[in-house]
Write a protein that holds these residues in place. Structure first.
Motif, PDB file in Angstrom:
ATOM      1  N   SER A   6       0.952  -1.133  -0.025  1.00  0.00           N
ATOM      2  CA  SER A   6       0.096  -0.014   0.015  1.00  0.00           C
ATOM      3  C   SER A   6       0.894   1.320  -0.135  1.00  0.00           C
ATOM      4  CB  SER A   6      -0.794   0.151   1.169  1.00  0.00           C
ATOM      5  OG  SER A   6      -1.900  -1.036   1.216  1.00  0.00           O
ATOM      6  N   GLN A   7       1.702   1.147   0.928  1.00  0.00           N
ATOM      7  CA  GLN A   7       2.838   2.444   1.003  1.00  0.00           C
ATOM      8  C   GLN A   7       3.498   2.444  -0.498  1.00  0.00           C
ATOM      9  OE1 GLN A   7       3.175   4.432   3.766  1.00  0.00           O
ATOM     10  NE2 GLN A   7       4.191   5.802   2.312  1.00  0.00           N
ATOM     11  N   LEU A   8       3.983   1.476  -0.982  1.00  0.00           N
ATOM     12  CA  LEU A   8       4.692   1.620  -2.228  1.00  0.00           C
ATOM     13  C   LEU A   8       3.884   2.228  -3.423  1.00  0.00           C
ATOM     14  CD1 LEU A   8       6.910  -1.582  -2.011  1.00  0.00           C
ATOM     15  CD2 LEU A   8       7.770   0.645  -2.048  1.00  0.00           C
ATOM     16  N   ILE A   9       2.670   1.724  -3.209  1.00  0.00           N
ATOM     17  CA  ILE A   9       1.719   2.319  -4.592  1.00  0.00           C
ATOM     18  C   ILE A   9       1.550   3.936  -4.030  1.00  0.00           C
ATOM     19  CG2 ILE A   9      -0.793   2.238  -4.868  1.00  0.00           C
ATOM     20  CD1 ILE A   9      -0.621  -0.247  -5.513  1.00  0.00           C
ATOM     21  N   LYS A  10       1.411   4.278  -2.787  1.00  0.00           N
ATOM     22  CA  LYS A  10       1.188   5.659  -2.474  1.00  0.00           C
ATOM     23  C   LYS A  10       2.420   6.441  -3.070  1.00  0.00           C
ATOM     24  CE  LYS A  10      -0.567   8.078   1.248  1.00  0.00           C
ATOM     25  NZ  LYS A  10       0.600   8.931   1.535  1.00  0.00           N
ATOM     26  N   ASP A  11       3.605   5.916  -2.991  1.00  0.00           N
ATOM     27  CA  ASP A  11       4.923   6.248  -3.108  1.00  0.00           C
ATOM     28  C   ASP A  11       5.314   6.353  -4.912  1.00  0.00           C
ATOM     29  OD1 ASP A  11       5.089   7.048  -0.727  1.00  0.00           O
ATOM     30  OD2 ASP A  11       6.503   5.459  -0.150  1.00  0.00           O
ATOM     31  N   GLY A  12       4.389   5.554  -5.583  1.00  0.00           N
ATOM     32  CA  GLY A  12       4.539   5.300  -6.945  1.00  0.00           C
ATOM     33  C   GLY A  12       5.446   4.407  -7.245  1.00  0.00           C
ATOM     34  N   HIS A  13       5.937   3.610  -6.476  1.00  0.00           N
ATOM     35  CA  HIS A  13       6.720   2.462  -6.883  1.00  0.00           C
ATOM     36  C   HIS A  13       6.168   1.406  -7.416  1.00  0.00           C
ATOM     37  CE1 HIS A  13      10.677   4.542  -5.785  1.00  0.00           C
ATOM     38  NE2 HIS A  13      10.089   4.550  -4.652  1.00  0.00           N
ATOM     39  N   VAL A  14       4.889   1.072  -7.180  1.00  0.00           N
ATOM     40  CA  VAL A  14       3.882   0.060  -7.501  1.00  0.00           C
ATOM     41  C   VAL A  14       2.789   0.764  -8.297  1.00  0.00           C
ATOM     42  CG1 VAL A  14       2.551  -1.776  -6.819  1.00  0.00           C
ATOM     43  CG2 VAL A  14       4.944  -1.549  -5.973  1.00  0.00           C
ATOM     44  N   GLN A  15       2.547  -0.042  -9.492  1.00  0.00           N
ATOM     45  CA  GLN A  15       1.105   0.416 -10.239  1.00  0.00           C
ATOM     46  C   GLN A  15       0.217  -0.667 -10.099  1.00  0.00           C
ATOM     47  OE1 GLN A  15       1.427   3.455 -11.471  1.00  0.00           O
ATOM     48  NE2 GLN A  15       3.549   3.396 -10.985  1.00  0.00           N
ATOM     49  N   ALA A  16      -0.902  -0.507 -10.293  1.00  0.00           N
ATOM     50  CA  ALA A  16      -1.983  -1.491 -10.339  1.00  0.00           C
ATOM     51  C   ALA A  16      -3.073  -1.336 -11.311  1.00  0.00           C
ATOM     52  CB  ALA A  16      -2.596  -1.554  -8.677  1.00  0.00           C
ATOM     53  N   GLU A  17      -3.469  -2.584 -11.859  1.00  0.00           N
ATOM     54  CA  GLU A  17      -4.806  -2.503 -12.618  1.00  0.00           C
ATOM     55  C   GLU A  17      -5.724  -3.385 -12.298  1.00  0.00           C
ATOM     56  OE1 GLU A  17      -3.501  -2.937 -16.823  1.00  0.00           O
ATOM     57  OE2 GLU A  17      -2.668  -4.932 -16.388  1.00  0.00           O
TER      58      GLU A  17
END
Ligand SMILES: *Cc1c(COP(=O)(O)O)cnc(C)c1O
Length: 420
Positions: A303-314
């Motif tokens: 969740s934090q990595l998504i927030k920080d832009g290091h992980v994307q999701a679809e």
């Protein structure tokens, strides 16, 4: 020198980069680790794509998925801490069977609370657990206060993961020799799963490539984190541009549609609060066949990595996923778990984008001028053939939510502020 193994709570909060895998765990890992990495030549050909597609195959474990990677250390650490019996819940049965196998390896008792509807629909998963010596109880059951309360209100209750967790936790809380184990979401579970990505790093090196895109399906985040975290390190520490892409079901879109906030890990609100992308702990996803992905929240690290832009999701609809899974089975021979089909659908989208872009999108292309894609084939689908049967019979459908359906649970959640 033999060192004292790290207690699990220390692993949960550790800031150490490396935590050694204990020798007895490595001994059991030898049954199926290292897992193979394949280049998907058949799929590349079927898609007529210039992309290079690789997959790490976790379906070779005894239970048929990545889950034994954490079940084995959890059973081991419990054994070292003097635990006599473990309780857990299982939905589709993947986690229950992985932990049954692991407890058998270390001579521990196991009680599995299996969601009643799955208990009735998936007798083979139950038999697998029984063969490894676990006791499997259909949940809600008469054995716990939580189960009796539900049954008093609704004797025909089909059960839910939330109820099964409550039963397993209640049993563990009542007996000092019994502990509860969780198969995803938590930091120590993700830590155990990174064995996947660490092996993959070496195997990619042997293949002479480095992935531009890393993809895995997403339930609570453990198999995604397991494959992707070592490559996220490459982004943060080495400045690499690897796209780390989590593929979630459109029927449970916490990463793409959820909110980042404090929430509980279980339906009844018995766990500590965790910062996570969530749809609310009361969110009840539709009964899709990718049972392992029907979870309301995402583990805090991802969740934090998504927030920080290091992980994307679809988010992907299930018909596209099954179409992808069948294409993969035909091209590569391995029948994927319905959860893994999400990753395959995302891979196909990326491979087609690579084809359309030709060789011009240089940032995302490696030195050969081709896009290299790595994904996690986190399990086989041999116990999920009913899902394929339903797909072939045209019984599966896609899911659309209104905002009301999607956000009703979040609106009811009490807002807990983040520390300043
Ligand atoms: C449990 C499971 C998942 C989802 O859990 P994660 O923690 O997100 O990995 C995905 N695929 C399979 C095969 C599973 O058994």
């Amino acid at each position: 020198m033999a060192r004292r193994p790290w207690p699990r709570i220390k692993q949960e909060v550790s800031r150490e980069r490396w935590v050694e895998i204990p020798e007895p765990v490595r001994e059991v890992y030898k049954i199926w680790r290292p897992t193979p990495m394949f280049r998907a030549y058949g799929l590349e050909k079927a898609l007529d794509t210039p992309a290079h597609i690789y997959y790490k195959y976790e379906g070779v474990s005894p239970a048929g998925s990545h889950k034994p990677n954490t079940a084995v250390p959890q059973a081991y650490y419990n054994k070292m801490e003097g635990t006599k019996r473990i309780t857990t819940e299982t939905g589709a049965g993947q986690w229950g069977s992985a932990l049954s196998f692991a407890c058998q390896m270390f001579g521990m008792g196991l009680e599995v609370y299996m969601v009643k509807i799955s208990y009735q629909q998936k007798p083979y998963r139950k038999l697998l657990m029984n063969t490894w010596g676990a006791e499997v109880i259909a949940s809600p059951s008469e054995r716990t206060q939580a189960g009796r309360t539900i049954l008093a209100k609704d004797p025909q209750s089909p059960g839910s993961l939330g109820i099964a967790i409550s039963e397993a936790v209640e049993r563990a809380a009542a007996d000092p020799d019994t502990k509860y184990a969780l198969g995803s979401v938590l930091n120590h579970v993700l830590l155990h799963q990174t064995v996947i990505g660490l092996e993959a790093l070496k195997q990619m090196e042997m293949a002479g490539e480095y992935p531009d895109v890393v993809i895995a399906p997403f339930g609570g985040g453990s198999n995604f984190a397991g494959l992707a975290l070592p490559f996220v390190h490459g982004r943060i520490a080495e400045g690499r541009q690897t796209l780390c892409l989590a593929s979630e079901p459109a029927s449970c879109p916490k990463l793409t549609k959820g909110q980042f906030r404090y929430d509980f890990g279980d339906t009844l609100g018995m766990t500590p609060l965790m910062p996570m992308f969530t749809l609310g702990h009361n969110f009840m996803p539709p009964a899709v066949h990718a049972g392992g992905l029907r979870y309301h929240g995402a583990g805090p690290i991802i969740s934090q990595l998504i927030k920080d832009g290091h992980v994307q999701a679809e988010a992907i609809q299930q018909l596209e996923c099954f179409e992808a899974g069948v294409l993969f089975a035909k091209a590569e021979g391995i029948l994927p778990a319905p959860e893994a089909n999400h990753a395959i659908a995302s891979v196909i989208r990326q491979a087609q984008a690579a084809k359309q872009a030709g060789q011009r999108r240089t940032i995302l292309f490696n030195l050969c001028g081709r896009r290299t894609i790595l994904f996690n084939l986190c399990g086989h689908g041999h116990f999920d053939l009913q899902a394929y049967d339903d797909y072939f019979a045209g019984k599966l459908q896609d899911h659309q939510f209104t905002d009301e359906q999607l956000y009703a649970n979040l609106r009811e959640l009490e807002e807990v502020p983040f520390p300043a």
